[in-house]
Enzyme design. Structure first.
Site, short mmCIF file in Angstrom:
data_model
loop_
_atom_site.label_atom_id
_atom_site.label_comp_id
_atom_site.label_asym_id
_atom_site.label_seq_id
_atom_site.Cartn_x
_atom_site.Cartn_y
_atom_site.Cartn_z
CG HIS A 203 -50.31 77.89 -102.77
ND1 HIS A 203 -51.44 77.30 -103.27
CD2 HIS A 203 -50.60 79.21 -102.66
CE1 HIS A 203 -52.37 78.22 -103.48
NE2 HIS A 203 -51.90 79.39 -103.10
C1 UD1 Z 1 -50.09 84.55 -102.85
C2 UD1 Z 1 -51.46 84.90 -102.27
C3 UD1 Z 1 -52.35 83.67 -102.32
C4 UD1 Z 1 -52.40 83.06 -103.70
C5 UD1 Z 1 -51.00 82.81 -104.21
C6 UD1 Z 1 -51.03 82.30 -105.62
C7 UD1 Z 1 -51.39 86.63 -100.52
C8 UD1 Z 1 -51.53 86.89 -99.07
N1 UD1 Z 1 -51.38 85.33 -100.89
O1 UD1 Z 1 -49.52 83.59 -101.98
O2 UD1 Z 1 -53.66 84.03 -101.94
O3 UD1 Z 1 -53.13 81.86 -103.64
O4 UD1 Z 1 -50.24 84.03 -104.16
O5 UD1 Z 1 -49.78 81.86 -106.06
O6 UD1 Z 1 -51.32 87.55 -101.30
N2 UD1 Z 1 -41.97 83.48 -103.96
C9 UD1 Z 1 -41.00 83.26 -104.89
N3 UD1 Z 1 -41.16 83.78 -106.14
C10 UD1 Z 1 -42.23 84.50 -106.49
C11 UD1 Z 1 -43.23 84.74 -105.52
C12 UD1 Z 1 -43.09 84.21 -104.28
O7 UD1 Z 1 -40.02 82.61 -104.63
O8 UD1 Z 1 -42.31 84.96 -107.65
C13 UD1 Z 1 -41.83 82.89 -102.61
C14 UD1 Z 1 -41.15 83.79 -101.62
O9 UD1 Z 1 -40.34 83.00 -100.82
C15 UD1 Z 1 -42.31 84.33 -100.80
C16 UD1 Z 1 -43.32 83.19 -100.83
O10 UD1 Z 1 -43.11 82.57 -102.09
O11 UD1 Z 1 -41.93 84.68 -99.52
C17 UD1 Z 1 -44.72 83.65 -100.69
O12 UD1 Z 1 -45.06 84.63 -101.69
P1 UD1 Z 1 -46.27 85.66 -101.42
O13 UD1 Z 1 -46.51 86.49 -102.61
O14 UD1 Z 1 -46.05 86.35 -100.13
O15 UD1 Z 1 -47.51 84.74 -101.17
P2 UD1 Z 1 -47.96 83.38 -101.90
O16 UD1 Z 1 -47.76 82.27 -100.95
O17 UD1 Z 1 -47.37 83.30 -103.26
#
Ligand code: UD1
Length: 366
Positions: A203
């Site tokens: 991821h």
């Molecule tokens: C975040 C953390 C990362 C961690 C990871 C664990 C930051 C910068 N990154 O990354 O360090 O390893 O969490 O999982 O804080 N999304 C969903 N559903 C959710 C959450 C996210 O669909 O419940 C999708 C959305 O499209 C979103 C993307 O995942 O844009 C990224 O989510 P985000 O919270 O920005 O960062 P992660 O990649 O999850």
């Protein structure tokens, strides 16, 4: 005045559970603020239920967005919460955007900050997490570290050593506390897994965001699947690029939805090897004794290499390394005493002790 825990993303939940439990046992008044950075049932709620976390006192519903958009929304919501709750102390976890947002808001409101999992460094400022870690540590009154070398990293950045406390690893508290629940046979049946498989998770933005990189990664994952069945629960980040690159088009690739904590670790425990770019999984495989191939150029958790089962690999090294890992352990599997120091299941109570002592010294009752 309460101790306020700020939780936003999946790994935060796993680290906070033992800390909340230990502070509860110490009689502290506590509140849990969920920022809503992770919001899908399978990314959030299932962890609260499985880990026995208290229902959040509030969910800020911040959700996803670009770094500026998400961090700004986090800060606005957290400033409102901290102003109305007047915390005695704010506890932040790990390295996600919710972590730095909470530390920055608390510092400006003159609220003490404790950072759980301080001092880890990949020295790779292209990782958003590295930016979050460095800045959070600068703003923290208590830097609670999982690994001794973290204290040196903090000292090099001018953080007074008196702020740093080596307490062990609360993520491993959660792992050890739930060990009896990780039923590999049950997970195999529930997800229709073969007897022998490699478990993968991917991821990191550097691996999955660009379609070309994701496609190259998928080619190498298919190379691993030529050796053994590959089971991959897919994080929402990267789902689109990995599937567009044909991840599930290999007959031995099993794509799953994100798993809850118990099913996930049960699947890890039963794996012949793990392929990942996660941080926490490098630590969990170290304790479970499962060979871990980390597809990254660096790690902020080098102790999982020196005292565990982890190895860093490039895309090109992945298939040969998997072949070797599947051929048998690289050497003797780590003996009990080869575990990283203080990864013993008691980090939560040590963290609670440090925090209660700090509050006592500062004349604040929690
Ligand atoms: C975040 C953390 C990362 C961690 C990871 C664990 C930051 C910068 N990154 O990354 O360090 O390893 O969490 O999982 O804080 N999304 C969903 N559903 C959710 C959450 C996210 O669909 O419940 C999708 C959305 O499209 C979103 C993307 O995942 O844009 C990224 O989510 P985000 O919270 O920005 O960062 P992660 O990649 O999850």
């Amino acid at each position: 005045a309460p101790i306020v825990h700020v939780l936003g993303a999946r790994p935060n939940f796993v680290k906070a559970a033992p800390v909340i439990r230990a502070l509860g046992a110490a009689g502290a008044e506590q509140a849990v603020v969920h920022t809503g950075q992770h919001y899908d049932e399978r990314m959030s709620e299932i962890f609260f239920v499985e880990l026995g976390l208290p229902e959040p006192d509030v969910n800020l519903g911040v959700g996803s967005g670009g770094h500026a958009e998400q961090t700004a929304a986090l800060m606005i919501g957290l400033e409102r919460e901290f102003t109305s709750r007047s915390p005695a102390l704010v506890i932040v976890y790990g390295d996600v955007n919710s972590t730095i947002a909470a530390a920055l808001v608390a510092a400006k409101l003159h609220i003490p900050v404790a950072h759980v999992e301080a001092g880890l460094r990949s020295f790779d400022m292209t990782m958003p997490e590295e930016v979050n870690r460095r800045l959070t540590d600068q703003l923290s009154d208590l830097c609670l570290v999982t690994s001794p070398e973290a204290i040196g990293h903090l000292a090099n950045e001018g953080v007074p050593v008196a702020r740093a406390h080596f307490v062990g690893n609360p993520m491993i508290d959660t792992l050890l506390a739930n060990l009896d629940s990780f039923d590999t046979a049950k997970a195999r049946a529930a997800f229709d897994l073969p007897e022998r498989y490699v478990l993968a998770t991917m991821h990191r933005p550097a691996n999955v965001d660009a379609p070309g990189t994701a496609a190259a990664l998928v080619r190498h994952l298919h190379g691993v699947a030529d050796l053994a069945d590959l089971v991959i629960p897919v994080h929402p980040r990267g789902r689109a690029t990995l599937l567009a690159a044909g991840l599930d088009e290999h007959p031995r690739v099993h794509v799953l939805e994100p798993l809850g904590y118990i099913d996930f670790i049960a699947a890890v425990r039963g794996a012949a090897a793990v392929v990942t770019d996660s941080g926490g999984l490098q630590e969990e495989t170290t304790i479970l004794g499962v060979p871990c191939l980390t597809v990254r150029p660096n790690t902020e958790r080098p102790i999982t290499i020196t005292h565990g089962t982890n190895r860093l690999v490039t895309f090109e090294e992945l298939v040969p390394a998997a072949r070797k890992a599947l051929g048998g352990p690289d050497g003797p599997s780590p003996a009990h005493d080869a575990r990283p120091p203080l990864w013993d299941g008691h980090a939560g109570p040590r963290i609670a002790d440090v925090i209660m002592e700090f509050l006592g010294e500062h004349g604040v009752a929690a």
